[in-house]
Design a protein around this motif. Structure first.
Motif, mmCIF file in Angstrom:
data_model
loop_
_atom_site.group_PDB
_atom_site.id
_atom_site.type_symbol
_atom_site.label_atom_id
_atom_site.label_comp_id
_atom_site.label_asym_id
_atom_site.label_seq_id
_atom_site.Cartn_x
_atom_site.Cartn_y
_atom_site.Cartn_z
ATOM 1 N N PHE A 136 47.865 31.042 18.733
ATOM 2 C CA PHE A 136 48.257 32.196 19.637
ATOM 3 C C PHE A 136 47.880 31.803 21.108
ATOM 4 C CE2 PHE A 136 48.082 34.674 15.343
ATOM 5 C CZ PHE A 136 49.358 35.101 15.801
ATOM 6 N N THR A 137 48.442 32.520 22.234
ATOM 7 C CA THR A 137 48.197 32.296 23.407
ATOM 8 C C THR A 137 47.796 33.837 23.957
ATOM 9 O OG1 THR A 137 49.383 30.296 23.646
ATOM 10 C CG2 THR A 137 48.599 31.437 25.892
ATOM 11 N N LEU A 138 46.876 34.286 24.626
ATOM 12 C CA LEU A 138 46.679 35.203 25.244
ATOM 13 C C LEU A 138 46.783 35.255 26.725
ATOM 14 C CD1 LEU A 138 43.724 36.715 23.115
ATOM 15 C CD2 LEU A 138 46.167 37.147 22.759
ATOM 16 N N LEU A 139 47.594 35.890 27.213
ATOM 17 C CA LEU A 139 47.848 35.601 28.804
ATOM 18 C C LEU A 139 47.478 36.933 29.756
ATOM 19 C CD1 LEU A 139 51.177 33.510 29.251
ATOM 20 C CD2 LEU A 139 48.672 32.729 29.454
ATOM 21 N N GLU A 140 46.697 37.125 30.186
ATOM 22 C CA GLU A 140 46.347 38.293 31.189
ATOM 23 C C GLU A 140 46.714 38.331 32.614
ATOM 24 O OE1 GLU A 140 42.498 40.599 33.244
ATOM 25 O OE2 GLU A 140 42.113 39.275 31.597
ATOM 26 N N THR A 141 47.853 39.206 33.076
ATOM 27 C CA THR A 141 48.180 39.122 34.367
ATOM 28 C C THR A 141 47.046 38.982 35.329
ATOM 29 O OG1 THR A 141 48.541 41.587 34.481
ATOM 30 C CG2 THR A 141 50.282 40.117 33.865
ATOM 31 N N GLY A 142 47.173 38.474 36.645
ATOM 32 C CA GLY A 142 46.288 38.659 37.742
ATOM 33 C C GLY A 142 46.411 39.812 38.336
ATOM 34 N N LEU A 143 47.829 40.286 38.896
ATOM 35 C CA LEU A 143 48.298 41.205 39.808
ATOM 36 C C LEU A 143 49.519 41.654 39.537
ATOM 37 C CD1 LEU A 143 46.997 42.964 42.006
ATOM 38 C CD2 LEU A 143 48.245 41.351 43.613
ATOM 39 N N GLY A 144 49.659 42.886 39.079
ATOM 40 C CA GLY A 144 50.901 43.360 38.865
ATOM 41 C C GLY A 144 51.713 42.961 37.482
ATOM 42 N N GLY A 145 52.561 42.480 37.470
ATOM 43 C CA GLY A 145 53.366 41.925 36.244
ATOM 44 C C GLY A 145 54.658 41.095 36.624
ATOM 45 N N ARG A 146 55.539 41.851 37.301
ATOM 46 C CA ARG A 146 56.830 41.403 37.703
ATOM 47 C C ARG A 146 56.769 40.190 38.199
ATOM 48 N NH1 ARG A 146 60.657 41.983 41.712
ATOM 49 N NH2 ARG A 146 59.098 43.309 43.035
ATOM 50 N N LEU A 147 55.970 39.783 39.344
ATOM 51 C CA LEU A 147 55.944 38.524 40.060
ATOM 52 C C LEU A 147 54.650 38.074 39.856
ATOM 53 C CD1 LEU A 147 57.717 39.898 43.321
ATOM 54 C CD2 LEU A 147 58.607 38.544 41.523
ATOM 55 N N ALA A 180 53.756 51.054 38.163
ATOM 56 C CA ALA A 180 54.252 50.907 36.840
ATOM 57 C C ALA A 180 55.287 49.943 36.596
ATOM 58 C CB ALA A 180 54.397 52.323 36.254
ATOM 59 N N GLY A 181 56.114 50.176 37.735
ATOM 60 C CA GLY A 181 57.593 49.254 37.848
ATOM 61 C C GLY A 181 57.035 47.968 37.857
ATOM 62 N N GLU A 182 56.029 47.596 38.674
ATOM 63 C CA GLU A 182 55.520 46.252 38.771
ATOM 64 C C GLU A 182 54.674 45.789 37.286
ATOM 65 O OE1 GLU A 182 56.157 44.099 41.336
ATOM 66 O OE2 GLU A 182 57.361 45.705 41.798
ATOM 67 N N LYS A 183 54.163 46.597 36.635
ATOM 68 C CA LYS A 183 53.519 46.213 35.434
ATOM 69 C C LYS A 183 54.415 46.200 34.383
ATOM 70 C CE LYS A 183 49.271 47.086 37.444
ATOM 71 N NZ LYS A 183 48.281 46.271 37.587
#
Length: 424
Positions: A136-147, A180-183
């Motif tokens: 498995f790979t766990l990836l945590e976003t740094g800022l937001g999500g979309r970009l 929320a739109g970005e996340k």
């Protein structure tokens, strides 16, 4: 660390873009293509976004997956004491030789083009993950999500959205709906998403995007619930009810992070024994962490010394609840924050549970809020405050005036990382 090792390469990477944050995926796609698309060769990915709780939820997930016998890659940010903490390969922090080598490869492949520090180091993590066997790979976003630079995997196994609140408004928007739109940008067509407790305004945006993509949701309050009973964590989802020991991480908010992880683990087919192990064996520093050894602990004498890296109003509210539920003891804060944060919003709930605050600037951090400004914000919320040059100096002052008190160092993960280095 060697002066010719990863620290020197990371310093060179900082100079590749004039801004620390510049949200777009174009530069990431360019570099991934130059490296033969490592994002297409990852072990199954669980992608996490949210304002609060991403790191803790990922820590519970990793503990549960590993308890079930899996090798797990994980990527998180920022680091506390050293960059290596961001990249965990098959359960082990990346070594200095491996980190230097992969950073060098990415720096060379980038060929001097403009790219942010977070973007190129995220690509380095993905390249390491693609070349190291794991389940498995766990990836945590740094800022937001979309970009966000992590949002390059077409078909993750699962996504997770932890609670959303107001933060990073200069990059993500000034309303919950915009944020929320970005996340929700991490949602993928047909990929299930576990959604933690959300304000209605945020949940509406997530549900609308999921409907457009045909992404099945497992929403707190609809598809899963949790509660505390006789000191234990009870989680109920589509697989039934599971009765678990309390999470090793302290605070009511950690119950929701743990529960979201349990729902995700069960959706992935992980058994209840592994979920139980995750509750007991999870580790996530600087999240209401009691420091028990080290020079700063020695300086505190009979006082309790705690450390927390939360830094936005929602984190302040959660921290205030945690403090209110600890055994009664005079509580004094040592606080340092970045100048991009809502310091007044963070301190307002803490004013009700703290007796005083000593403000510090974050050492070596160009975006630190001056200690005087943090103290002024404390005064605005009617919390008595002074300033100190160092955390150690603040501890000495508190212990001299209030022996046996509870001391909480708080306000920033950058400050927390500096404290952990000083206390090591």
């Amino acid at each position: 660390m060697s002066a010719t090792g990863s620290d020197l390469i990371l310093e060179r990477m900082m100079a590749l873009h004039p801004k620390i944050i510049d949200l777009t995926l174009d530069r990431v796609w360019r570099l991934l293509a130059a490296l033969d698309h490592p994002e297409r060769r990852l072990p199954p990915v669980i992608h996490l976004a949210g304002t609060n709780g991403k790191g803790s939820t990922q820590a519970f997930l990793r503990a549960g997956l590993e308890a079930a016998g899996n090798r797990v890659h994980s990527y998180t940010s920022p680091h506390l004491a050293r960059f290596h903490e961001r990249i965990r390969l098959a359960g082990t922090l990346i070594s200095e030789p491996d980190l230097s080598a992969v950073l060098d490869r990415c720096y060379a492949a980038n060929d001097g083009e403009t790219i942010t520090y977070f973007e190129i180091t995220t690509v380095a993590a993905l390249l390491s993950f693609a070349e190291t066997p794991a389940e498995f790979t766990l990836l945590e976003t740094g800022l937001g999500g979309r970009l966000d630079a992590t949002n390059v995997v077409d078909q993750p196994a699962m996504t997770v959205i932890t609670p959303i609140s107001i933060d990073h408004t200069q990059f993500l928007g000034d309303t919950l709906a915009k944020i929320a739109g970005e996340k929700a940008g991490i949602l993928k067509r047909g990929v299930p998403c576990v959604v933690g407790p959300q304000p209605d305004e945020a949940l509406e945006v997530i549900e609308a995007r999921a409907a457009r993509l045909g992404a099945p949701l497992l929403v707190h309050g609809q598809h899963w619930h949790f509660y505390r009973e006789r000191g234990r964590l009870i989680v109920q989802d589509e697989h039934g009810l599971v009765d678990l020991p309390p999470p090793a991480l302290i605070g009511p908010h950690q119950l929701e992070n743990a529960a979201a992880a349990v729902v995700t683990l069960r959706a992935l087919g992980i058994d209840n024994d592994a979920c139980e192990s995750a509750m007991q064996n999870v580790s996530w520093p600087a999240r209401m962490q009691r420091l028990t050894t080290g020079p700063l602990v020695d300086a505190a004498g009979d006082s309790e010394l705690w450390l927390d890296g939360g830094h936005n109003p929602a984190a302040g509210e959660m921290l205030a609840v945690v403090l209110a539920n600890l055994p009664l003891r005079p509580t004094h804060l040592i606080c340092g924050m970045l100048n991009t944060k809502d310091v007044t919003g963070y301190l307002r709930p803490l004013a009700a549970v703290a007796d005083s605050l000593i403000a510090v600037s974050i050492p070596g951090e160009p975006n630190t809020l001056p200690a005087e400004d943090t103290a002024e914000a404390a005064h605005e919320v009617r919390l008595g405050a002074t300033t100190a040059q160092t955390v150690a100096g603040a501890i000495h002052r508190i212990t001299a005036d209030h022996p046996g008190a509870r001391i909480l160092i708080c306000g920033s993960l950058y400050l927390a990382g500096d404290v952990l280095k000083e206390n090591s």
